[in-house]
Write a protein that holds these residues in place. Structure first.
Motif, mmCIF file in Angstrom:
data_model
loop_
_atom_site.group_PDB
_atom_site.id
_atom_site.type_symbol
_atom_site.label_atom_id
_atom_site.label_comp_id
_atom_site.label_asym_id
_atom_site.label_seq_id
_atom_site.Cartn_x
_atom_site.Cartn_y
_atom_site.Cartn_z
ATOM 1 N N SER A 1 0.493 -1.852 -0.373
ATOM 2 C CA SER A 1 -0.155 -0.215 -0.068
ATOM 3 C C SER A 1 0.432 0.761 -0.501
ATOM 4 O O SER A 1 2.306 1.542 0.333
ATOM 5 C CB SER A 1 -0.621 0.219 1.554
ATOM 6 O OG SER A 1 -0.141 0.066 2.147
ATOM 7 N N SER A 2 -0.394 2.447 -0.493
ATOM 8 C CA SER A 2 0.982 3.721 -0.334
ATOM 9 C C SER A 2 1.631 4.212 1.025
ATOM 10 O O SER A 2 2.403 5.209 0.823
ATOM 11 C CB SER A 2 0.071 4.368 -0.839
ATOM 12 O OG SER A 2 -1.869 4.626 -0.303
ATOM 13 N N SER A 3 1.085 3.399 2.096
ATOM 14 C CA SER A 3 1.768 4.271 3.276
ATOM 15 C C SER A 3 2.905 2.724 4.096
ATOM 16 O O SER A 3 3.166 3.141 4.566
ATOM 17 C CB SER A 3 -0.035 3.880 4.500
ATOM 18 O OG SER A 3 -0.407 2.233 4.612
ATOM 19 N N MET A 4 3.289 2.433 2.968
ATOM 20 C CA MET A 4 4.393 1.317 3.284
ATOM 21 C C MET A 4 4.837 2.376 3.960
ATOM 22 O O MET A 4 5.632 3.061 3.318
ATOM 23 C CB MET A 4 4.032 0.168 2.580
ATOM 24 C CG MET A 4 3.337 -1.085 3.037
ATOM 25 S SD MET A 4 4.093 -2.662 1.316
ATOM 26 C CE MET A 4 5.186 -2.601 1.756
ATOM 27 N N THR A 5 6.218 1.652 4.780
ATOM 28 C CA THR A 5 7.689 2.870 5.185
ATOM 29 C C THR A 5 8.447 1.713 4.446
ATOM 30 O O THR A 5 8.463 1.179 4.107
ATOM 31 C CB THR A 5 7.756 2.966 6.414
ATOM 32 O OG1 THR A 5 8.281 1.358 7.466
ATOM 33 C CG2 THR A 5 6.511 2.815 7.330
ATOM 34 N N LYS A 6 9.765 2.398 4.522
ATOM 35 C CA LYS A 6 10.941 1.230 3.926
ATOM 36 C C LYS A 6 11.420 0.143 4.579
ATOM 37 O O LYS A 6 11.452 -0.346 4.150
ATOM 38 C CB LYS A 6 12.078 2.515 4.446
ATOM 39 C CG LYS A 6 13.746 1.609 3.619
ATOM 40 C CD LYS A 6 15.013 3.531 3.988
ATOM 41 C CE LYS A 6 16.318 2.038 4.303
ATOM 42 N NZ LYS A 6 16.740 1.089 4.634
ATOM 43 N N GLU A 7 11.489 0.392 5.772
ATOM 44 C CA GLU A 7 11.512 -1.091 6.877
ATOM 45 C C GLU A 7 10.051 -2.429 6.142
ATOM 46 O O GLU A 7 10.861 -3.640 6.239
ATOM 47 C CB GLU A 7 11.395 -1.124 8.329
ATOM 48 C CG GLU A 7 12.796 -0.518 8.999
ATOM 49 C CD GLU A 7 11.851 1.904 8.537
ATOM 50 O OE1 GLU A 7 13.580 2.084 8.032
ATOM 51 O OE2 GLU A 7 11.054 1.479 7.991
ATOM 52 N N GLN A 8 9.447 -1.294 6.123
ATOM 53 C CA GLN A 8 8.040 -2.490 5.894
ATOM 54 C C GLN A 8 8.713 -3.227 4.388
ATOM 55 O O GLN A 8 8.149 -3.547 3.987
ATOM 56 C CB GLN A 8 6.648 -1.551 5.569
ATOM 57 C CG GLN A 8 6.112 -1.938 6.780
ATOM 58 C CD GLN A 8 5.211 -1.416 7.486
ATOM 59 O OE1 GLN A 8 4.828 -0.113 6.407
ATOM 60 N NE2 GLN A 8 3.643 -0.848 8.164
ATOM 61 N N TRP A 9 8.873 -1.911 3.201
ATOM 62 C CA TRP A 9 8.899 -2.700 2.072
ATOM 63 C C TRP A 9 10.024 -3.251 2.090
ATOM 64 O O TRP A 9 10.195 -4.532 1.217
ATOM 65 C CB TRP A 9 9.414 -1.056 1.493
ATOM 66 C CG TRP A 9 8.380 -1.081 0.498
ATOM 67 C CD1 TRP A 9 8.020 0.001 0.732
ATOM 68 C CD2 TRP A 9 8.148 -1.125 -1.091
ATOM 69 N NE1 TRP A 9 6.818 1.068 -0.880
ATOM 70 C CE2 TRP A 9 6.841 -0.460 -1.574
ATOM 71 C CE3 TRP A 9 8.248 -2.223 -1.647
ATOM 72 C CZ2 TRP A 9 6.819 -0.579 -2.697
ATOM 73 C CZ3 TRP A 9 7.704 -2.415 -2.975
ATOM 74 C CH2 TRP A 9 6.778 -1.436 -3.000
ATOM 75 N N GLU A 10 11.609 -3.104 2.781
ATOM 76 C CA GLU A 10 12.728 -4.416 2.578
ATOM 77 C C GLU A 10 12.508 -5.829 3.437
ATOM 78 O O GLU A 10 12.589 -6.901 3.006
ATOM 79 C CB GLU A 10 12.970 -3.559 4.001
ATOM 80 C CG GLU A 10 14.170 -2.034 3.171
ATOM 81 C CD GLU A 10 15.187 -1.154 4.802
ATOM 82 O OE1 GLU A 10 15.238 -1.674 5.455
ATOM 83 O OE2 GLU A 10 16.273 -1.088 3.968
#
Length: 208
Positions: free
Chosen positions: A191-200
Motif C-alpha cells: 500500500s501507499s502507507s508502507m514504510t522503507k522498513e515494511q518494503w524491506e
C-alpha cells in the motif's frame, strides 16, 4: 506484462539476470496523492535497497495510469510520455520533480489556463531535471489551426504513445491508484502507507 522498448525509461533495472528476474509494476497517477506517497517512498528509500541488494533479481516498472476524472492527469502523463521520447534516463527524475509539484496541476490549479499553458509549465518541470524544455513542449503543443484536410481533433506528438499506455493498462483492468502488480498478479499487501522498513521486509520475503 512486457514493456515496449520506447517506454524503457519507466523501468529501473540494474545488473539484471533474466533467469531469476522478478517484476514489480507500480501503476501511478501524477495527480493522485496516494501515488505520490508511494512514489516518494520507493524512489528515495526503496530503490537504493533494490540496487544494492536485489539488482540481479528484481526490476521496477512505473506504469503511467491516467485517471480521467482529473483532466490534468492526461496532460501530466503526456509530459511523461514526452520525457520517455527525449530522455528516458531522466524519466524517474522527472517523475520525482512532477510529484513534488503535484498540487500545481490539480483541478483548481489548471482550470483558468489553456491546455498549452499547462504544457509549458510541465515542460519547465522537465527542464529542471535536464530535459530539453523547448523540445518537450514541441511534442506536447496542440497547434492552434486545423490539421490536414481540416482535421480539428488532432492531438499532439505523443498522443499515439498515450494510446498504447492506456491500451496496455486496460488489458490488466487496473483502476485504483496506486496499484502494484508483482510478477503479473495484483499484490494487495503493498500500500501507499508502507514504510522503507515494511518494503524491506516484503522484499526479503518475496524476492528469492
Amino acid at each position: 506484462m512486457a514493456l515496449a522498448p520506447k517506454f524503457v525509461g519507466q523501468k529501473f533495472a540494474s545488473g539484471l539476470s533474466p533467469k531469476t528476474l522478478h517484476t514489480v509494476e507500480l501503476y501511478l497517477d501524477y495527480v493522485c496523492p496516494f501515488s505520490k506517497k508511494m512514489f516518494d517512498t520507493v524512489y528515495t528509500k526503496v530503490l537504493p535497497t533494490i540496487e544494492s541488494t536485489y539488482a540481479s533479481r528484481l526490476q521496477i516498472i512505473f506504469r503511467q495510469q491516467i485517471q480521467p476524472w482529473h483532466p490534468s492527469s492526461t496532460l501530466t502523463h503526456e509530459a511523461g510520455a514526452a520525457v520517455l521520447r527525449l530522455a528516458p534516463d531522466r524519466f524517474f527524475a522527472f517523475s520525482a520533480a512532477l510529484f513534488a509539484r503535484q498540487t500545481d496541476f490539480f483541478d483548481v490549479s489548471v482550470v483558468h489556463e489553456t491546455r498549452n499553458a499547462t504544457y509549458k509549465r510541465l515542460a519547465a518541470v522537465a527542464g529542471e531535471v535536464g530535459v530539453d524544455e523547448g523540445a518537450l513542449y514541441g511534442l506536447l503543443e496542440v497547434p492552434g489551426k486545423p490539421g490536414e484536410g481540416g482535421a480539428l481533433n488532432i492531438g499532439n506528438k505523443v498522443t499515439d504513445d498515450v494510446k498504447v499506455m492506456v491500451k496496455a493498462n486496460r488489458l490488466v483492468g487496473v483502476h485504483v491508484t496506486p496499484t502494484v502488480i508483482f510478477n503479473g498478479v495484483v499484490e494487495n499487501s503493498i500500500s501507499s502507507s508502507m514504510t522503507k522498513e515494511q518494503w524491506e521486509e516484503w522484499l526479503a520475503k518475496n524476492i528469492v
